[in-house]
Scaffold this active site. Structure first.
Site, PDB file in Angstrom:
ATOM      1  CG  LEU A   1      -2.369  -0.464   0.864  1.00 34.70           C
ATOM      2  CD1 LEU A   1      -2.380  -1.909   0.422  1.00 34.70           C
ATOM      3  CD2 LEU A   1      -3.315  -0.254   2.020  1.00 34.70           C
TER       4      LEU A   1
ATOM      5  CG  HIS B   1      -3.164   1.114  -2.372  1.00 33.44           C
ATOM      6  ND1 HIS B   1      -1.805   1.021  -2.496  1.00 33.44           N
ATOM      7  CD2 HIS B   1      -3.688   0.241  -3.260  1.00 33.44           C
ATOM      8  CE1 HIS B   1      -1.519   0.121  -3.420  1.00 33.44           C
ATOM      9  NE2 HIS B   1      -2.628  -0.363  -3.903  1.00 33.44           N
TER      10      HIS B   1
ATOM     11  N   GLY C   1      -8.119   2.960  -9.183  1.00 31.74           N
ATOM     12  CA  GLY C   1      -7.313   4.101  -9.580  1.00 31.74           C
ATOM     13  C   GLY C   1      -7.266   4.270 -11.094  1.00 31.74           C
TER      14      GLY C   1
ATOM     15  CE  LYS D   1      -0.266   2.773 -11.397  1.00 32.19           C
ATOM     16  NZ  LYS D   1       0.393   1.524 -11.831  1.00 32.19           N
TER      17      LYS D   1
ATOM     18  CD  GLN E   1      -6.656  -3.179 -12.170  1.00 35.12           C
ATOM     19  OE1 GLN E   1      -5.893  -4.120 -12.197  1.00 35.12           O
ATOM     20  NE2 GLN E   1      -6.677  -2.317 -11.168  1.00 35.12           N
TER      21      GLN E   1
ATOM     22  CB  SER F   1       3.199  -1.627  -5.260  1.00 41.45           C
ATOM     23  OG  SER F   1       1.890  -1.353  -4.830  1.00 41.45           O
TER      24      SER F   1
END
Ligand code: PAF
Length: 279
Positions: free
Chosen positions: A30, A34, A144, A146, A150, A183
């Protein structure tokens, strides 16, 4: 914060929750991105559930599953401090029993960009998110921007499979160098971090030209590619302009609708993705 390890227990806890329930799915590792998802969820939902599951099926054979910077105790502590009500932390066996064969097929969107570079990735993400949704049964789910592709896959899944879950996009959080938080930034050396700044520079260059009236898809992509090429440590994966509605590479040489610029580069051994809406 309740820590729940099985689907049966998650269902029982979910049944006792009242009012809108939001879920924030995570792989662990995280960071402030997040936390922004959790805070956004908190604004609209009385109850915030997170999931913490390092899903092995969405990593390719030569990818970074073994070194992924997830740390259960640290991740749980961040969730606790962010005011999460319950976290679903299943084992791999709980999510994938031995006789498990079903999967979600996202269709053609899974074959381009990230899907092309990471075969099976988008199908694995759609499948695990469907399982996490079925375990947590949320009204809202936060993802997100970003990970633009997805986000699109999950949005279409919820729409097409009639999940009735509202998928809420949350703007990308950037660090002081404008790197999109991920991450995977943990893998970068200081020198590589400095090199990674080229990604946002390239996206901004496309946006500046868009704002100045450039509408050629080829030109906008070439602008991004030439900025990436100026950084010797960066290897281009793709720099494309897609139609935000179809997620297909803009076929128009003179774009009259909206546009979304997406970039993937590898710096050292780390693959980074980022994107910017041009309008
Ligand atoms: O973006 C992620 O963290 C993961 O792909 C997700 C959505 C939690 C599925 O494993």
């Amino acid at each position: 914060m309740q820590v729940i390890e099985t689907v049966a227990e998650m269902h029982a806890v979910r049944a006792s929750m009242t009012g809108p329930v939001a879920v924030v799915p995570t792989l662990g590792g995280l960071h402030a991105g997040h936390e922004a998802l959790i805070h956004a969820a908190r604004k609209r939902a009385g109850t915030v559930v997170t999931t913490l599951f390092l899903n092995p099926t969405q990593f390719g054979q030569n990818e970074d599953l073994a070194r992924y910077p997830a740390n259960r105790e640290r991740d749980l502590e961040i969730m606790r401090k962010a005011g999460v009500d319950a976290v679903f932390v299943p084992s791999v066996e709980e999510m994938y029993p031995p006789d498990d064969h079903f999967a979600v097929d996202p269709g053609p969107i899974a074959d381009v960009l990230e899907g092309e570079h990471r075969p099976g990735h988008m199908r694995a993400v759609a499948t695990v998110v469907a399982k996490l949704f079925n375990a947590t049964r949320p009204d809202l789910a936060y993802f997100g921007e970003k990970d633009g592709q997805q986000l699109e896959v999950v949005t279409r899944m919820s729409r097409d499979l009639r999940f009735g879950i509202e998928i809420v996009p949350v703007p990308t959080v950037r660090d002081e160098r404008e790197l999109a938080l991920s991450s995977r930034l943990a893998y970068l050396t200081d020198k590589e971090r400095a090199a990674a700044e080229v990604v946002y520079r390239a996206l901004c260059a496309a946006r500046d030209h868009w704002d100045d009236g450039e509408r050629s898809n080829v030109e906008l992509e070439n602008i991004m590619k030439s900025v990436i090429a100026s950084e010797s440590m960066a290897t281009l994966g793709y720099a494309v302009v897609v139609d935000p509605d179809t997620f297909e590479r803009h076929a128009e040489t003179n774009i009259t609708s909206g546009a979304w610029a997406l970039i993937a580069v590898t710096i050292g051994t780390t693959r980074l993705i980022d994107n910017l809406r041009l309008n």
